[in-house]
Motif scaffolding. Structure first.
Motif, mmCIF file in Angstrom:
data_model
loop_
_atom_site.group_PDB
_atom_site.id
_atom_site.type_symbol
_atom_site.label_atom_id
_atom_site.label_comp_id
_atom_site.label_asym_id
_atom_site.label_seq_id
_atom_site.Cartn_x
_atom_site.Cartn_y
_atom_site.Cartn_z
ATOM 1 N N GLU A 298 3.097 -3.360 2.103
ATOM 2 C CA GLU A 298 3.281 -1.666 2.149
ATOM 3 C C GLU A 298 4.364 -1.288 1.342
ATOM 4 O O GLU A 298 4.527 -0.217 0.862
ATOM 5 C CB GLU A 298 3.288 -1.465 3.616
ATOM 6 N N ARG B 280 1.742 -2.789 13.139
ATOM 7 C CA ARG B 280 0.687 -3.028 11.882
ATOM 8 C C ARG B 280 -0.621 -3.033 12.590
ATOM 9 O O ARG B 280 -0.997 -3.134 13.804
ATOM 10 C CB ARG B 280 0.952 -4.376 11.278
ATOM 11 N N ARG C 296 4.475 -0.367 -2.423
ATOM 12 C CA ARG C 296 3.681 0.862 -3.060
ATOM 13 C C ARG C 296 4.689 1.951 -3.223
ATOM 14 O O ARG C 296 4.292 3.085 -3.496
ATOM 15 C CB ARG C 296 2.506 1.093 -1.812
ATOM 16 N N PRO D 96 2.685 1.818 9.013
ATOM 17 C CA PRO D 96 3.865 0.909 8.658
ATOM 18 C C PRO D 96 5.000 1.714 8.357
ATOM 19 O O PRO D 96 4.998 2.854 7.919
ATOM 20 C CB PRO D 96 3.410 0.352 7.358
ATOM 21 N N TYR E 219 5.867 7.549 -2.945
ATOM 22 C CA TYR E 219 4.725 6.613 -2.465
ATOM 23 C C TYR E 219 3.697 6.547 -3.347
ATOM 24 O O TYR E 219 3.086 7.893 -3.853
ATOM 25 C CB TYR E 219 4.354 6.769 -0.968
#
Length: 236
Positions: free
Chosen positions: A162, A13, A165, A19, A215
């Motif tokens: 993350e 990170r 998403r 990520p 995504y």
């Protein structure tokens, strides 16, 4: 076993780092689970544990496959000193027993799984049930922090931002959360075996998800439907 790169959610990170996506994370935890299950089965008669399960002991080979390292190190230490010297995630009962065990390995793996789901290190967190204060602040380890958030019906707050998403993975996230909470049950007898853990993860996903991973740059939270899943978590 040619493995050299340590897996760590925390190290992956920050600025300039990408990520890990959800497929990669599941692949890593499944590989680690299979390796730990093999150790438990191969040495089941003698009940020899790994004894030092943590993210830095999950190594990636040149193909990106996850492997468990440091097995056997605990056997070289005096049993009375092994708990203090090994840096793995400790199960609650080890505070009193001061002994390594396969069932404690399951707890440690559960912490590792929660680390993957939350993107947080297994350190301490303030309880959401109480306001922060300089003089009084209730602190919890990662499994208890997760339970406290779920209890307050803030399940979406558990997961790594993350991961939120990605589209169409809500059910998988919650299912994996079930596995992590089962592994980190306070009572050792209520934890599944590592063989059972492998099967549970494989039932969620073996390789690629049939749902796919799309995504969404604009997405920053889970769908409202996730709020209906808390009732299924109350047993942990």
């Amino acid at each position: 076993m040619a493995a050299s790169t340590p897996f760590s959610m925390v190290r992956n990170r920050g600025p300039g780092r990408i990520p890990l996506d959800w497929t990669t994370r599941i692949s890593l935890v499944l590989g680690a689970a299979r390796g730990l299950a093999w150790i438990h089965e191969e040495y089941g008669a003698a009940k020899i544990p790994h004894g030092n399960v943590k993210s830095s002991n999950v190594l990636l080979d040149k193909n990106g496959a996850a492997c468990i390292s440091d097995f056997g190190l605990s056997l070289l230490l005096n049993p009375a000193h092994a708990i203090a010297r090994m840096g793995g995630y400790r199960a609650p009962e080890q505070t009193e027993t001061k002994r390594l065990s396969q069932v404690a390995d399951v707890y440690s793996f559960g912490v590792l799984l929660l680390e993957v789901l939350t993107g947080r290190a297994p350190t301490q967190f303030p309880s959401p049930a109480r306001p922060r204060g300089k003089e009084e602040e209730q602190e919890l380890d990662l499994p208890r922090w997760v339970r406290s958030v779920v209890k307050e019906e803030w399940t979406a707050e558990v997961f790594d931002q993350e991961l939120l998403r990605y589209k169409n993975i809500e059910e998988e996230l919650v299912s994996m959360l079930h596995v992590g909470l089962a592994c980190t049950a306070d009572q050792p007898e209520k934890r599944p075996t590592m063989g059972e853990v492998v099967k549970m993860i494989e039932e969620i996903r073996v390789e690629q998800s049939p749902l796919g991973e799309e995504y969404d740059e604009s997405r920053n939270s889970l769908s409202p439907s996730l709020a209906t899943t808390e009732d299924g978590l109350t047993g942990y």
